[in-house]
Design a protein around this motif. Structure first.
Motif, PDB file in Angstrom:
ATOM      1  N   THR A 255       2.630  -6.937  -0.998  1.00 53.01           N
ATOM      2  CA  THR A 255       3.448  -5.755  -1.280  1.00 53.01           C
ATOM      3  C   THR A 255       2.744  -4.811  -2.242  1.00 53.01           C
ATOM      4  OG1 THR A 255       5.457  -7.065  -0.946  1.00 53.01           O
ATOM      5  CG2 THR A 255       5.683  -4.968  -2.132  1.00 53.01           C
ATOM      6  N   ALA A 256       2.140  -5.377  -3.307  1.00 51.10           N
ATOM      7  CA  ALA A 256       1.430  -4.547  -4.282  1.00 51.10           C
ATOM      8  C   ALA A 256       0.241  -3.845  -3.634  1.00 51.10           C
ATOM      9  CB  ALA A 256       0.961  -5.406  -5.457  1.00 51.10           C
ATOM     10  N   ARG A 257      -0.457  -4.559  -2.748  1.00 53.06           N
ATOM     11  CA  ARG A 257      -1.602  -3.948  -2.084  1.00 53.06           C
ATOM     12  C   ARG A 257      -1.170  -2.775  -1.208  1.00 53.06           C
ATOM     13  NH1 ARG A 257      -4.838  -7.423   2.226  1.00 53.06           N
ATOM     14  NH2 ARG A 257      -2.862  -7.049   3.320  1.00 53.06           N
ATOM     15  N   GLY A 258      -0.059  -2.928  -0.497  1.00 57.09           N
ATOM     16  CA  GLY A 258       0.431  -1.832   0.336  1.00 57.09           C
ATOM     17  C   GLY A 258       0.804  -0.603  -0.482  1.00 57.09           C
ATOM     18  N   GLU A 259       1.543  -0.817  -1.578  1.00 53.85           N
ATOM     19  CA  GLU A 259       1.929   0.319  -2.422  1.00 53.85           C
ATOM     20  C   GLU A 259       0.719   0.937  -3.112  1.00 53.85           C
ATOM     21  OE1 GLU A 259       5.340   0.376  -4.843  1.00 53.85           O
ATOM     22  OE2 GLU A 259       6.339  -1.262  -3.801  1.00 53.85           O
TER      23      GLU A 259
END
Length: 431
Positions: A255-259
């Motif tokens: 999730t952090a990588r996507g954001e």
């Protein structure tokens, strides 16, 4: 081909003439040198007119001296127009009084009159013109009392050159005003561009702070859970709990990588859609924040009484809830009780995050042992970015409270208050 060359040469000459007219005579480059050349250029036809004119009016030695001396002050006509006019009149008035050729000094006289009109005020120009006309008419009356046509001709030339100078002066002022407005407009555009760049940098800094602080905090808590399970009783290792903790860490990283990719793509202004790229989360992302906080051990109760909000307001509310829950997980102690409320009140979205932290100061990031961060500052900036306000501080009964009011105008809500999720304890979650 020759016609094209001639046309191009005529255009360049015209541009140079207009540039000379538009240029301020007091700041023109090489003005002294150019005026010296002009004085010589006007002295040549004046000499020719005196020689080729009526032999009875040909100047004598004194007349030649006065005629040529009247052209010398033209060298400084732009710097000191009035003294130059006075110097020219001192030479030309005796020249005319001696009844020399009256047409010869007309070039020097008219040039200096034009300069006075082009560099001075209208009032000064009119006073100078009246004085020159008075002196000219007086001399003409003494030397040629029957020359009525000569009086009219001289007066016409004087008035024409004065009005030509006034017209050029106003035209230069008009051009200067246009240039000044263009410069101010360009400066305003540059300042606006710098302001937008600064605002964009601040927005990106807030996004990175909110994203990384939240994700790293969750990863830290989940890693601690996995380490505790591994170290608690090695002989009775709960492999399922360890696997779940590692899966939660992996999901948080994804999730952090996507954001983070979305934020970096916006920073680079890429126009292509990439993996993880999409609109920033709004109110629909609040349940995910709540779920992540529960995985980190917080006992979260939610009450959401608003269905939707403008994208900017929804994104601001999402980030405020994210930062508040991150602070709760970091600073409010083990398994803190938290209540998240979102509701519409009088055309505004009210966001409230209240914890019952056991640590002094509750989830106050500025009261923690580590260095103060930018959490509260970022939340206030996000509230202000949509015209809202934010209050944050410890509660008298313990814990910490964050309350934001974000104006949204007319927001569609459900007919009745709707609670998206209400969970008070881990036991209730299991049921």
């Amino acid at each position: 081909m020759q016609q094209t060359t001639k046309a191009g040469g005529s255009r360049r000459i015209g541009e140079r003439v207009m540039a000379a007219i538009n240029r301020d005579p007091l700041t023109a480059p090489h003005r002294t040198r150019n005026d010296a050349l002009l004085a010589v250029a006007w002295a040549v036809p004046a000499t020719a007119m005196a020689l080729l004119g009526d032999k009875g009016l040909r100047p004598d030695a004194l007349g030649w001296t006065l005629l040529l001396a009247g052209h010398v002050p033209l060298v400084w006509r732009r710097r000191h127009p009035l003294p130059v006019l006075l110097a020219v009149m001192v030479c030309i008035a005796p020249y005319h009084a001696l009844d020399n050729n009256h047409a010869a000094p007309i070039f020097a006289t008219m040039v200096v009159l034009y300069t006075v009109a082009a560099t001075g005020t209208v009032r000064r120009t009119l006073l100078v013109g009246a004085t020159v006309l008075g002196v000219t008419l007086l001399l003409n009356t003494l030397t040629n009392p029957d020359g009525t046509m000569e009086i009219l001709r001289i007066s016409g030339w004087v008035v024409a050159f004065l009005f030509c100078g006034i017209d050029v002066r106003y035209y230069r002022q008009y051009v200067a005003a246009i240039v000044d407005r263009a410069v101010r407009a360009e400066r305003t555009r540059e300042e606006e561009a710098r302001r937008r760049v600064a605002e964009e940098r601040l927005r990106i800094a807030r996004d990175l702070h909110d994203l990384l602080a939240h994700s790293i905090t969750l990863i830290g808590v989940q890693t601690s859970v996995a380490a505790h399970v591994l170290a608690a009783d090695p002989e009775r290792l709960d492999r399922a709990a360890v696997a779940k903790a590692l899966d939660d860490i992996a999901e948080t990283c994804r999730t952090a990588r996507g954001e983070l990719r979305t934020t970096l793509d916006l920073l680079r202004e890429q126009g292509v859609a990439g993996e993880g790229r999409g609109p920033l989360p709004g109110l629909d992302g609040v349940p995910d924040l709540v779920a992540a906080a529960r995985l980190a051990g917080a006992r979260v109760e939610t009450a959401v009484r608003v269905r939707q909000a403008p994208p900017a307001v929804g994104a601001a509310a999402y980030r405020i809830v994210q930062e508040a829950l991150t602070n709760v997980v970091r600073h409010a102690g083990p398994e803190p009780a938290v209540r998240v409320e979102l509701s519409e009140e009088r055309g505004a979205l009210r966001v409230s995050v209240i914890d019952e932290g056991v640590c002094p100061g509750g989830a106050n990031p500025e009261g923690a042992d580590d260095a103060p961060g930018y959490g509260l500052v970022g939340m206030r900036e996000r509230a202000r970015s949509v015209g809202g306000t934010l209050d944050a501080g410890p509660r008298d009964e313990g814990g910490f409270q964050v309350t934001a009011v974000l104006p949204v105008g007319t927001v569609e809500t459900a007919g009745t208050a709707e609670t998206v999720g209400t969970v008070g304890t881990d036991r209730e979650r299991d049921r």
